[in-house]
Every structure is written in C-alpha cells, then in structure tokens.
Design a protein around this motif. Structure first.
Motif, PDB file in Angstrom:
ATOM      1  N   LYS A   1       2.130 -50.989 -42.610  1.00 18.11           N
ATOM      2  CA  LYS A   1       1.089 -51.434 -43.537  1.00 18.11           C
ATOM      3  C   LYS A   1       0.261 -50.251 -44.023  1.00 18.11           C
ATOM      4  CE  LYS A   1      -1.530 -54.472 -45.651  1.00 18.11           C
ATOM      5  NZ  LYS A   1      -1.044 -55.205 -46.850  1.00 18.11           N
TER       6      LYS A   1
ATOM      7  N   ARG B   1       9.101 -47.434 -56.554  1.00 18.32           N
ATOM      8  CA  ARG B   1       8.562 -48.266 -55.476  1.00 18.32           C
ATOM      9  C   ARG B   1       9.469 -49.440 -55.135  1.00 18.32           C
ATOM     10  NH1 ARG B   1       3.563 -50.911 -57.490  1.00 18.32           N
ATOM     11  NH2 ARG B   1       5.010 -52.543 -58.169  1.00 18.32           N
ATOM     12  N   LYS B   2       9.940 -50.146 -56.144  1.00 21.92           N
ATOM     13  CA  LYS B   2      10.731 -51.348 -55.897  1.00 21.92           C
ATOM     14  C   LYS B   2      12.002 -51.032 -55.127  1.00 21.92           C
ATOM     15  CE  LYS B   2      12.977 -55.231 -58.250  1.00 21.92           C
ATOM     16  NZ  LYS B   2      13.316 -55.860 -59.556  1.00 21.92           N
TER      17      LYS B   2
ATOM     18  N   THR C   1      11.080 -50.419 -51.327  1.00 19.18           N
ATOM     19  CA  THR C   1      10.739 -51.604 -50.540  1.00 19.18           C
ATOM     20  C   THR C   1      11.943 -52.530 -50.358  1.00 19.18           C
ATOM     21  OG1 THR C   1       9.931 -52.693 -52.557  1.00 19.18           O
ATOM     22  CG2 THR C   1       8.319 -51.540 -51.198  1.00 19.18           C
TER      23      THR C   1
ATOM     24  N   TYR D   1       2.429 -48.098 -46.389  1.00 18.88           N
ATOM     25  CA  TYR D   1       2.612 -48.750 -47.686  1.00 18.88           C
ATOM     26  C   TYR D   1       1.385 -48.541 -48.572  1.00 18.88           C
ATOM     27  CZ  TYR D   1       3.486 -52.216 -51.281  1.00 18.88           C
ATOM     28  OH  TYR D   1       3.668 -52.811 -52.496  1.00 18.88           O
ATOM     29  N   ASN D   2       0.221 -48.769 -48.013  1.00 19.43           N
ATOM     30  CA  ASN D   2      -1.009 -48.626 -48.794  1.00 19.43           C
ATOM     31  C   ASN D   2      -1.257 -47.178 -49.219  1.00 19.43           C
ATOM     32  OD1 ASN D   2      -1.557 -51.364 -48.585  1.00 19.43           O
ATOM     33  ND2 ASN D   2      -2.817 -51.121 -46.743  1.00 19.43           N
TER      34      ASN D   2
ATOM     35  N   ILE E   1       3.287 -45.863 -50.796  1.00 13.66           N
ATOM     36  CA  ILE E   1       4.218 -46.600 -51.655  1.00 13.66           C
ATOM     37  C   ILE E   1       3.533 -47.396 -52.768  1.00 13.66           C
ATOM     38  CG2 ILE E   1       6.065 -48.324 -51.664  1.00 13.66           C
ATOM     39  CD1 ILE E   1       6.590 -47.667 -48.737  1.00 13.66           C
ATOM     40  N   ARG E   2       2.407 -48.002 -52.457  1.00 13.48           N
ATOM     41  CA  ARG E   2       1.796 -49.004 -53.349  1.00 13.48           C
ATOM     42  C   ARG E   2       1.537 -48.471 -54.754  1.00 13.48           C
ATOM     43  NH1 ARG E   2      -3.671 -51.531 -51.259  1.00 13.48           N
ATOM     44  NH2 ARG E   2      -4.334 -49.372 -51.664  1.00 13.48           N
ATOM     45  N   ASP E   3       1.147 -47.206 -54.857  1.00 14.46           N
ATOM     46  CA  ASP E   3       0.762 -46.666 -56.165  1.00 14.46           C
ATOM     47  C   ASP E   3       1.905 -45.988 -56.916  1.00 14.46           C
ATOM     48  OD1 ASP E   3      -1.852 -47.547 -55.811  1.00 14.46           O
ATOM     49  OD2 ASP E   3      -2.455 -45.694 -54.801  1.00 14.46           O
TER      50      ASP E   3
END
Length: 453
Positions: A441, A314-315, A318, A444-445, A448-450
């Motif tokens: 947004k 993930r990092k 982003t 991402y939710n 990517i977020r998880d």
C-alpha cells in the motif's frame, strides 16, 4: 544517449500473455531444477540417513551461494530492464558487464570458504563424525567449483531481462537432466567409475551446472542482440555496481536469511535428534518443488514490472502483479492439498525409517499450512524489488525468519514436544502477509499511483 528504436514486447504485448510467455519457460526450468534437487537427495538417502542429514545441514551454505547469485541477478535484471525501458542501451550494456564482474568476485569468496571453513561450519552443528565427513566433502566441492552456479544464474538473468526466457529454460533443463543422469553413476560407481558417495552427488551437480553455464553463455553471445557483452576496455563502474546492489543487496540478504534460519532450526532440531534434522532437510527439498515455480513466475514478472516502471505504465504494472498473485496462490493451494493428503508417500521417496515417518508426517502437515500465505508474499516481495524498493522486501523477510520464526521455534522447543516446533512456520508466514500488504500500500501510493495510466 543511444536510442533503441524498436518497441520491446514488454511494452505492447497483453499483460496475461506476456506474463505467461516470460514466466512459463522459467517455471518449467525451475521445476526441473527442483526435481533434480529432490532426486539428488533421494539418491543420497540410499547411502544412509547420516548422508541425507549431512546434505541437509550443508543446505544453508548452498542456499547462501544461490542467494548471492540470485540476488545479484535480481539487481542486474531490474537495472537492465529499466534501462531498456528508458531506451538507454549504453547503461544496459554496463549493467550486464558489471554483473559478470560481480559474479567473479563472489566466486573467489565462496572458494575461500570451501577450502578453509567447511569443517568448522559443520562442527558448529553436530559432533557426529560420519555427518561431518559427508558434509565436508559435499560443501568443499560445491564451493570450490561455485563459479558454475554463479555463472549459470548470471547469464540466465541476462536472457530473462531482455525477454528471452525460452533460452533460460533450455540451459537450466539441460543442466538439470545432466545432473540427474550423473547422480546415480557418480554416487554408486556405475559403468566402472569409482563409487564417490556424497562427493559424487556434488560432482554431478557441478557438471550439470557447467553444461548449463556453457549453453547460457552461447545463447547470450548469439541471441541476445540487445546487449553488448564485449569486455574490451572494461572497467568496473562503481555507480552501476551501486545501482545493481541497491536492489540486489537487499535481495541477497533477504534470500540469505533462509540460510540463517535453517542453521538455527537445525541447531534446535539436533537437541531432539539427527532424524528431526533429516526430516527438515526432506521438507526443504519438497518445499523447493512447491516454491520454485512461484519463484519462476516472479522471475518472469520482475523484468515486466521493471520495464513498465521505466516506461511509466501504471496499468501494466498493477495488472501484472495481480495476475502473478492469482497464479501463485492457486498453485500453492494445490501443493498444500498434496502434502496434507499424502505426506507419507513423499517421505518414502527418501528411504525414510519408521522413526523418520513418525516425525515427518506431522511436520509436513503443519509446515505446509504456511503455503496458504506464501504465494501472496513471494509475489509482493518480488514486486518491491522490481520497483526499486528491495529494502522493504528485506524487512519482511528478516521479520518473518529472524524476528518471528526462529524465536518461536526456540520457544516452542522448550515444551519438549518436537511437533510444537513446526508451528513456528505458519505463525511467521501470517506476520509476513500483514507486513507485505502494508508495504504494498505504501509503495503504491509513493511509486505507482501517479504514473501514467
């Protein structure tokens, strides 16, 4: 399932260094490509304004060709990079092989158009015989030999997907320099060669692309050890093709919308004058010089994001996207400043008449306001594609160019004031920013977020 034992640099190299290393060669090569596009039109403008207008209204077809090649390439690139990230070398090979197959099918379609439909296309926009004759010669050559551009882009995308962007720079730059050298020779008939005019510009383009294609193929066969491009016992794989087009088709449609938009804008501008259409053509050539490096940046970004999405980092995803936005917006602000300050200097490059100068100065200043927003949008749309959400990219592009830009341009044209038409571009870009941010947004939710940090 075959295992790739060594780690790819896209998984371990610091993000900023990796993005620069991946993107810089592509940016340089695309700047050279943009330069030869401008030089091409500068030489054509020396013939007369009708020749420049003909090349301008031929642009939607040329852009459609590039869109199909680039969009398919994005699909190949995303699937191939993701397969490498998943350590699936067999699937990566199939992505490359089926991508080459799709390139050949696309060539057949464009060749048929060039032979049978070029004149009808031109007559749908203008009834000026000189423009039609110039345009038909140009489009027919570009389409009938389109395998050079389709093949060049396809094999260059294979190099980019495996992190070998430096070889893409070499192939593109060499082809572009060949084109630039041949342009005046074939257009004006130097060194005893026949004077071919607009057809010479098309021929120079094809020869340059052929050189670039040859170099790209050689590099893939000799340097791209991650891929097996052997076509022994090859059969088209519907599942792989479907995966390529799940990302590639929205990208094709998205980029092709520029052809629809340009066709529509030209129809509107011809109600004012053919010179207005010529000015719009000049803007698109200058626009390519502004936007090509940003597209080069995103072409370097896409395999990095796709690979790390496959590897679930993930990092790295982003940070790569944020750095790309920073670089893209900084560059576009420089381009904005140049067009706001020196619009007449750029127009004089194209042998602009006084009438063309009077139309062109406000046009360039108004349209370039959209540059403020464009860098942000281009990066996010590429990010959508890299993460497998190409449909959202398509929605944003369709909204910007078809739902907002064209209706606004038509509505503003009813005022009878040409300068009002140009304001449609900033209006459309503002809408694009809002949609892009909302969709980012959501993605991402959802995507990517998880993932792992």
């Amino acid at each position: 399932m075959p295992i790739l034992r060594s780690k790819n640099k896209m998984e371990v190299m610091p993000e900023n260094k990796l993005l620069i290393q991946m993107s810089l060669p592509i940016i340089i090569s695309m700047l050279v490509q943009a330069l030869y596009n401008i030089v091409d039109s500068i030489f054509v403008a020396q013939i007369d304004e009708n020749a420049l207008t003909a090349v301008s209204i031929a642009f939607p077809i040329q852009n459609l060709l590039i869109s199909v090649a680039n969009g398919t390439g994005v699909g190949i690139n995303a699937l191939l990079s993701r397969s490498l990230g998943e350590r699936n070398s067999e699937k990566a090979d199939k992505a490359a092989q089926n991508g080459v197959f799709l390139m050949l099918i696309s060539y057949i379609v464009f060749m048929i158009f060039g032979v049978f439909f070029a004149q009808a296309y031109l007559e749908s926009q203008t009834d000026i015989p000189a423009i039609i004759n110039y345009g038909k010669a140009y489009i027919t050559i570009i389409c009938c030999f389109s395998i050079t551009q389709l093949g060049q882009i396809t094999f260059e995308r294979l190099l980019q997907a495996t992190g070998k962007s430096i070889y893409t720079m070499i192939s593109q730059a060499t082809g572009a320099f060949v084109n630039i050298i041949l342009d005046p020779i074939l257009i004006f008939g130097y060194f005893g060669l026949p004077k071919l005019g607009v057809a010479g510009a098309a021929a120079a383009t094809i020869i340059g692309q052929y050189v670039a294609l040859t170099i790209a193929v050689i590099f893939n066969l000799t340097k791209n050890k991650e891929l097996d491009l052997s076509f022994h016992h090859f059969r088209p794989d519907i599942h792989i093709i479907g995966q390529i087009y799940s990302v590639g088709l929205p990208a094709i449609i998205m980029q092709s919308l520029a052809s629809v938009m340009t066709y529509g804008i030209n129809k509107i501008l011809f109600t004012f004058s053919s010179t207005a259409a010529a000015v719009f053509g000049v803007y698109f050539k200058l626009n390519s010089f502004a936007f090509m490096p940003v597209f080069g940046l995103t072409n370097g970004m896409i395999p990095v994001v796709s690979f790390n999405y496959g590897a679930r980092h993930r990092k790295r995803i982003t940070k790569t996207i944020k750095l790309s936005i920073l670089y893209a917006m900084s560059y576009m602000l420089i381009c904005l400043a140049l067009l706001q300050t020196f619009p007449e200097k750029f127009l004089y490059l194209f042998k602009a008449s006084e009438n063309m100068i009077s139309i062109g100065i406000p046009a360039l200043r108004i349209i370039s306001i959209s540059f403020i927003f464009a860098g942000f949008c281009i990066v996010l749309l590429a990010g959508f594609q890299a993460l497998g959400h190409g449909f959202m990219s398509m929605i944003v592009s369709f909204t910007r160019q078809i739902i907002v830009l064209l209706p606004c341009a038509y509505f503003f044209s009813k005022s009878g004031v040409l300068n009002n038409v140009w304001w449609a571009f900033p209006c459309a870009e503002i809408v694009s920013v809002v949609l892009s941010a909302v969709f980012m947004k959501i993605i991402y939710n959802k995507t990517i977020r998880d993932l792992e940090p």
